[in-house]
Design a protein around this motif. Sequence first.
Motif, PDB file in Angstrom:
ATOM      1  N   LYS A 199       0.717  -1.229  -0.061  1.00  0.00           N
ATOM      2  CA  LYS A 199       0.190  -0.080  -0.048  1.00  0.00           C
ATOM      3  C   LYS A 199       0.918   1.366  -0.205  1.00  0.00           C
ATOM      4  N   ASN A 213      -2.511   5.781  -6.757  1.00  0.00           N
ATOM      5  CA  ASN A 213      -3.668   4.932  -6.992  1.00  0.00           C
ATOM      6  C   ASN A 213      -3.191   4.071  -7.936  1.00  0.00           C
ATOM      7  N   ALA A 214      -2.555   4.119  -9.494  1.00  0.00           N
ATOM      8  CA  ALA A 214      -2.249   3.695 -10.268  1.00  0.00           C
ATOM      9  C   ALA A 214      -1.725   1.634  -9.761  1.00  0.00           C
ATOM     10  N   ASN A 216      -1.512   1.104  -6.627  1.00  0.00           N
ATOM     11  CA  ASN A 216      -1.845   0.847  -5.543  1.00  0.00           C
ATOM     12  C   ASN A 216      -2.941  -0.084  -6.305  1.00  0.00           C
ATOM     13  N   SER A 217      -3.531   0.018  -6.603  1.00  0.00           N
ATOM     14  CA  SER A 217      -4.482  -1.141  -7.903  1.00  0.00           C
ATOM     15  C   SER A 217      -3.931  -1.956  -8.594  1.00  0.00           C
ATOM     16  N   ALA A 220      -3.017  -4.151  -5.996  1.00  0.00           N
ATOM     17  CA  ALA A 220      -4.306  -4.675  -5.544  1.00  0.00           C
ATOM     18  C   ALA A 220      -4.557  -6.245  -6.545  1.00  0.00           C
ATOM     19  N   THR A 221      -4.731  -5.415  -7.810  1.00  0.00           N
ATOM     20  CA  THR A 221      -4.794  -6.247  -8.996  1.00  0.00           C
ATOM     21  C   THR A 221      -3.859  -8.855  -8.777  1.00  0.00           C
TER      22      THR A 221
END
Length: 463
Positions: A199, A213-214, A216-217, A220-221
């Motif tokens: 994170k 944000n990208a 973190n995404s 997560a992916t």
Amino acid sequence: MISLKASSNWLVSVALIATLLINLLVQLLHAGPRIRAEAGSNLRLTREFVLKSIANIPETDNPVPPLQSLFANLGDLRHVEIKILGAKDPTPGHWSQLNHDRYHDLPEWFVKVAGAAPRVILIPLVRGTHDYGRVAIVSNPLDELEEIWSDMTWLASISVVATLMILIVVIFLIRFALSPFNALQAGLAELEAGRSGVKIPVRGASEFRNISNALNSLAATLDRVKNENKRLVSELIEVQDNERKEIGRDLHDEAGPCLFSIRAAVTALQDSVSQGVLDRDRVAHLSSIIDRSSTTLQLLFRGLLDRLRPKGLTELGLEPALRSLFATWELSHPEVALRLALPHDLSSLDKNTAFTAYRIVQEGVTNIFRHANADWGQVKLNFALGDVGAKETDADQDSEPRLEICIEDNGAGISDKPKMGMGLLGMRERVYALGGMFEVTKRSAGGTLVRALIPLVEDDEEE
């Protein structure tokens, strides 16, 4: 390689220094015209003053003493010097011949660059036939140059101090503004190391926030894909174990009795031969047992081989293998009206695409038998353009060609958020492995539609 912080600091430093130098250069370039304009004005006024002073002296008197007294009372004049030269004194060609000791702090190069050359005006002192000399009016630009040099020195000092202060503030602001880079670098290092739950704090400018944000995404992916891969590997191992258990059970339940029957019949024949008594009917009966058991074993092994590798797919091609599979289903499941639609020639498909298509059709129709509770089903394979979810009329003519597989039935259908079992997961993973797309939806007329698009492989790509 220079870092972004160092590059930004250097850029700001060069810009500030260039601004300072440009300001000094502008003042230097304006110094000459400014001095020349003021010197010309002073020369004109001084000339008028000297002429009027000479005119006020009586014609019978010697003009030199009163003029010397007058000029002495004037003291040191700025920008101009007045001297009375005798008749035999040489004409001064430069101001330094008169007085320049008090300008020793002024650099010679600055005087040359300014280009403010002195001008000399000579006014003769003549009374009748007697020549008393001349009055020399010499422009002295050094007073003005000294003021300009003082201003430039002061400006340069203040500018240097201001530049250093601004540079310190800018370096601090750049360091603070680029501080999210450290968090981004640490996050990327954790992702590269394969850690989960990465994170990155979202802070800083909007660009850094978007990147955070990208990332973190992406993290997560990656975690989701990693967990899904673990689950798929676990389910794959479970499927392999179940398949092995099923094959072992088939071999135990069906092959075991057949082998026992064959062995018992062979033993009975050996006993009859050893006793020298051969009953014709008994030999025929034992031979019949051996034949039936061999036939059963042959069918069992053929079925196992078909499950492991489709019969005739490599030798004959996809279309004959599918038609043979449908012929078997029509005999084993007469309660479901199956239809196979093959509008195009499928012989040009590569072996991986053909094998994947066969397994998708096999698993899809098997799901119809097991779960759909349908009395009608259709399988259609054709060549198409576009992506999953796009209508045929919306397909882009420039998109790559794909093999489209549609399996539909009129059964109970699926829920709005279907939970994929091992069959559907296996079908999806097979399609994804070839770079294709897969979807399971409801039919408008009721039932289920399974649709897959598999990219076609060119000959050179396959090689």
